[in-house]
Motif scaffolding. Sequence first.
Motif, PDB file in Angstrom:
ATOM      1  N   ILE A  29     -51.824  21.842   4.703  1.00 35.29           N
ATOM      2  CA  ILE A  29     -52.078  21.886   3.254  1.00 35.29           C
ATOM      3  C   ILE A  29     -52.844  23.154   2.886  1.00 35.29           C
ATOM      4  O   ILE A  29     -52.522  23.828   1.892  1.00 35.29           O
ATOM      5  N   ALA A  30     -53.870  23.479   3.681  1.00 38.87           N
ATOM      6  CA  ALA A  30     -54.659  24.689   3.405  1.00 38.87           C
ATOM      7  C   ALA A  30     -53.780  25.934   3.477  1.00 38.87           C
ATOM      8  O   ALA A  30     -53.896  26.836   2.639  1.00 38.87           O
ATOM      9  N   SER A  31     -52.904  25.990   4.469  1.00 35.72           N
ATOM     10  CA  SER A  31     -51.998  27.137   4.610  1.00 35.72           C
ATOM     11  C   SER A  31     -51.068  27.236   3.406  1.00 35.72           C
ATOM     12  O   SER A  31     -50.796  28.337   2.909  1.00 35.72           O
ATOM     13  N   ILE A 104     -46.693  15.279   4.030  1.00 36.35           N
ATOM     14  CA  ILE A 104     -47.969  15.167   4.730  1.00 36.35           C
ATOM     15  C   ILE A 104     -49.007  14.507   3.826  1.00 36.35           C
ATOM     16  O   ILE A 104     -49.778  13.652   4.266  1.00 36.35           O
ATOM     17  N   ALA A 105     -49.016  14.898   2.552  1.00 40.63           N
ATOM     18  CA  ALA A 105     -49.951  14.299   1.599  1.00 40.63           C
ATOM     19  C   ALA A 105     -49.703  12.796   1.463  1.00 40.63           C
ATOM     20  O   ALA A 105     -50.647  12.003   1.385  1.00 40.63           O
ATOM     21  N   LEU A 106     -48.433  12.410   1.443  1.00 42.35           N
ATOM     22  CA  LEU A 106     -48.083  10.988   1.336  1.00 42.35           C
ATOM     23  C   LEU A 106     -48.536  10.228   2.576  1.00 42.35           C
ATOM     24  O   LEU A 106     -49.074   9.114   2.476  1.00 42.35           O
ATOM     25  N   ILE A 107     -48.359  10.828   3.749  1.00 49.13           N
ATOM     26  CA  ILE A 107     -48.802  10.189   4.995  1.00 49.13           C
ATOM     27  C   ILE A 107     -50.321  10.083   5.032  1.00 49.13           C
ATOM     28  O   ILE A 107     -50.871   9.080   5.508  1.00 49.13           O
ATOM     29  N   LEU A 108     -51.004  11.091   4.525  1.00 47.16           N
ATOM     30  CA  LEU A 108     -52.464  11.029   4.433  1.00 47.16           C
ATOM     31  C   LEU A 108     -52.882   9.809   3.610  1.00 47.16           C
ATOM     32  O   LEU A 108     -53.786   9.060   3.995  1.00 47.16           O
ATOM     33  N   VAL A 250     -57.738  12.288  -1.291  1.00 49.41           N
ATOM     34  CA  VAL A 250     -57.121  13.594  -1.015  1.00 49.41           C
ATOM     35  C   VAL A 250     -55.611  13.517  -1.184  1.00 49.41           C
ATOM     36  O   VAL A 250     -54.992  14.409  -1.785  1.00 49.41           O
ATOM     37  N   GLY A 251     -55.002  12.446  -0.645  1.00 48.62           N
ATOM     38  CA  GLY A 251     -53.561  12.297  -0.763  1.00 48.62           C
ATOM     39  C   GLY A 251     -53.105  12.210  -2.202  1.00 48.62           C
ATOM     40  O   GLY A 251     -52.122  12.856  -2.600  1.00 48.62           O
ATOM     41  N   LEU A 252     -53.819  11.427  -3.024  1.00 43.58           N
ATOM     42  CA  LEU A 252     -53.465  11.283  -4.436  1.00 43.58           C
ATOM     43  C   LEU A 252     -53.620  12.606  -5.182  1.00 43.58           C
ATOM     44  O   LEU A 252     -52.746  12.985  -5.974  1.00 43.58           O
ATOM     45  N   VAL A 253     -54.726  13.292  -4.946  1.00 44.84           N
ATOM     46  CA  VAL A 253     -54.959  14.580  -5.617  1.00 44.84           C
ATOM     47  C   VAL A 253     -53.860  15.576  -5.265  1.00 44.84           C
ATOM     48  O   VAL A 253     -53.312  16.268  -6.143  1.00 44.84           O
ATOM     49  N   LEU A 254     -53.503  15.642  -3.994  1.00 45.28           N
ATOM     50  CA  LEU A 254     -52.466  16.578  -3.564  1.00 45.28           C
ATOM     51  C   LEU A 254     -51.112  16.229  -4.166  1.00 45.28           C
ATOM     52  O   LEU A 254     -50.376  17.116  -4.621  1.00 45.28           O
ATOM     53  N   LEU A 255     -50.775  14.942  -4.192  1.00 46.49           N
ATOM     54  CA  LEU A 255     -49.498  14.535  -4.776  1.00 46.49           C
ATOM     55  C   LEU A 255     -49.433  14.882  -6.260  1.00 46.49           C
ATOM     56  O   LEU A 255     -48.385  15.314  -6.764  1.00 46.49           O
ATOM     57  N   ILE A 256     -50.547  14.711  -6.964  1.00 47.17           N
ATOM     58  CA  ILE A 256     -50.595  15.071  -8.387  1.00 47.17           C
ATOM     59  C   ILE A 256     -50.414  16.572  -8.561  1.00 47.17           C
ATOM     60  O   ILE A 256     -49.659  17.038  -9.425  1.00 47.17           O
ATOM     61  N   LEU A 257     -51.099  17.350  -7.716  1.00 50.04           N
ATOM     62  CA  LEU A 257     -50.986  18.811  -7.793  1.00 50.04           C
ATOM     63  C   LEU A 257     -49.576  19.279  -7.475  1.00 50.04           C
ATOM     64  O   LEU A 257     -49.065  20.211  -8.102  1.00 50.04           O
ATOM     65  N   PHE A 258     -48.946  18.635  -6.496  1.00 50.63           N
ATOM     66  CA  PHE A 258     -47.559  18.989  -6.174  1.00 50.63           C
ATOM     67  C   PHE A 258     -46.616  18.603  -7.316  1.00 50.63           C
ATOM     68  O   PHE A 258     -45.699  19.350  -7.661  1.00 50.63           O
ATOM     69  N   TYR A 259     -46.837  17.427  -7.886  1.00 50.67           N
ATOM     70  CA  TYR A 259     -45.975  16.932  -8.959  1.00 50.67           C
ATOM     71  C   TYR A 259     -45.987  17.889 -10.164  1.00 50.67           C
ATOM     72  O   TYR A 259     -44.942  18.167 -10.765  1.00 50.67           O
ATOM     73  N   PHE A 260     -47.190  18.362 -10.526  1.00 56.55           N
ATOM     74  CA  PHE A 260     -47.309  19.272 -11.660  1.00 56.55           C
ATOM     75  C   PHE A 260     -47.159  20.743 -11.252  1.00 56.55           C
ATOM     76  O   PHE A 260     -47.409  21.644 -12.057  1.00 56.55           O
ATOM     77  N   LYS A 261     -46.751  20.945  -9.994  1.00 56.98           N
ATOM     78  CA  LYS A 261     -46.461  22.283  -9.465  1.00 56.98           C
ATOM     79  C   LYS A 261     -47.641  23.237  -9.564  1.00 56.98           C
ATOM     80  O   LYS A 261     -47.470  24.448  -9.730  1.00 56.98           O
ATOM     81  N   VAL A 262     -48.856  22.665  -9.466  1.00 58.43           N
ATOM     82  CA  VAL A 262     -50.052  23.501  -9.413  1.00 58.43           C
ATOM     83  C   VAL A 262     -50.080  24.233  -8.075  1.00 58.43           C
ATOM     84  O   VAL A 262     -50.472  25.393  -7.976  1.00 58.43           O
ATOM     85  N   ILE A 263     -49.653  23.498  -7.022  1.00 55.21           N
ATOM     86  CA  ILE A 263     -49.445  24.110  -5.716  1.00 55.21           C
ATOM     87  C   ILE A 263     -48.032  23.760  -5.267  1.00 55.21           C
ATOM     88  O   ILE A 263     -47.465  22.759  -5.672  1.00 55.21           O
ATOM     89  N   GLY A 264     -47.447  24.621  -4.427  1.00 58.62           N
ATOM     90  CA  GLY A 264     -46.053  24.406  -4.036  1.00 58.62           C
ATOM     91  C   GLY A 264     -45.901  24.239  -2.561  1.00 58.62           C
ATOM     92  O   GLY A 264     -46.859  24.252  -1.824  1.00 58.62           O
TER      93      GLY A 264
END
Length: 264
Positions: A29-31, A104-108, A250-264
């Motif tokens: 995720i960091a990478s 990975i975020a979902l598995i987290l 962490v998993g929820l935050v990452l999924l939200i960020l991915f959904y809104f394409k804040v991070i790709g």
Amino acid sequence: MSTLHAIIIAIIEGLTEFLPISSTGHMAIASAIMGVHGDFSKLFEIVIQLGAILSVVVLYWRKFFDFKKISFYIKLVIAVIPSLAFGAAFKSHIDEMLEKPMIIALILLLGGVVLLFVDKWFQKPATDKEEDITNKKAFIVGCYQVLSVLFPGLSRSAATIIGGMQQNLSRRLAAEFSFFLAVPTMLAATVKSLWDMYQEQPEVLNTDNMSTLLLGCGIAFVVALLAIKFFIGFLQKYGFRLFGWYRIIVGLVLLILFYFKVIG
């Protein structure tokens, strides 16, 4: 990969390697967030795990260098066989999963839900000495480690500790055996990764990149040396629940960020 990126990822590895929150997932995720990609970055994330794992050898050096107790080494060999076999068989699957940080975020997240209930599932451990771990128990713990090999983000530490507790090991002993098992596991993974890179892209193993690998291993080692002591004490006192909530958040935050394409 810049030196700054290497330092950040190495610190993340050292902090998370022994916690049941997935060091592989956090590094991937960091990478992704920092835009670090390429074959060398993948190699870096594998090799520095060995640097962190070597802290176990330092902290438990009496155990690792007590050659009179051959049964200890036999148990580690038995336990590591399943993950080596599955890791070799499903390498392309694993590499593909590591390219999908949303999975990975979902598995987290899902792994965090499991951790909320682990302490209630295993309340009466019967084994608190390494000498009482049978070869069968060691093999079963090794089978649990396979889950973390097949599903990056699950956490090798979480899978093997839960496997140990399912075999009636105490929290402390399950955690320590998980640490011991990490040494041959990551040694094998590192050697294979370096050899594959040497065979396929030897130019990647240039002087600058090797220096970066050594730097990353050194940082991961020092940070992990501090983190492992904390984890043993925390686990004995508080259990897994807080780590479960951390993973869920962490998993929820990452999924939200991915959904809104804040991070790709």
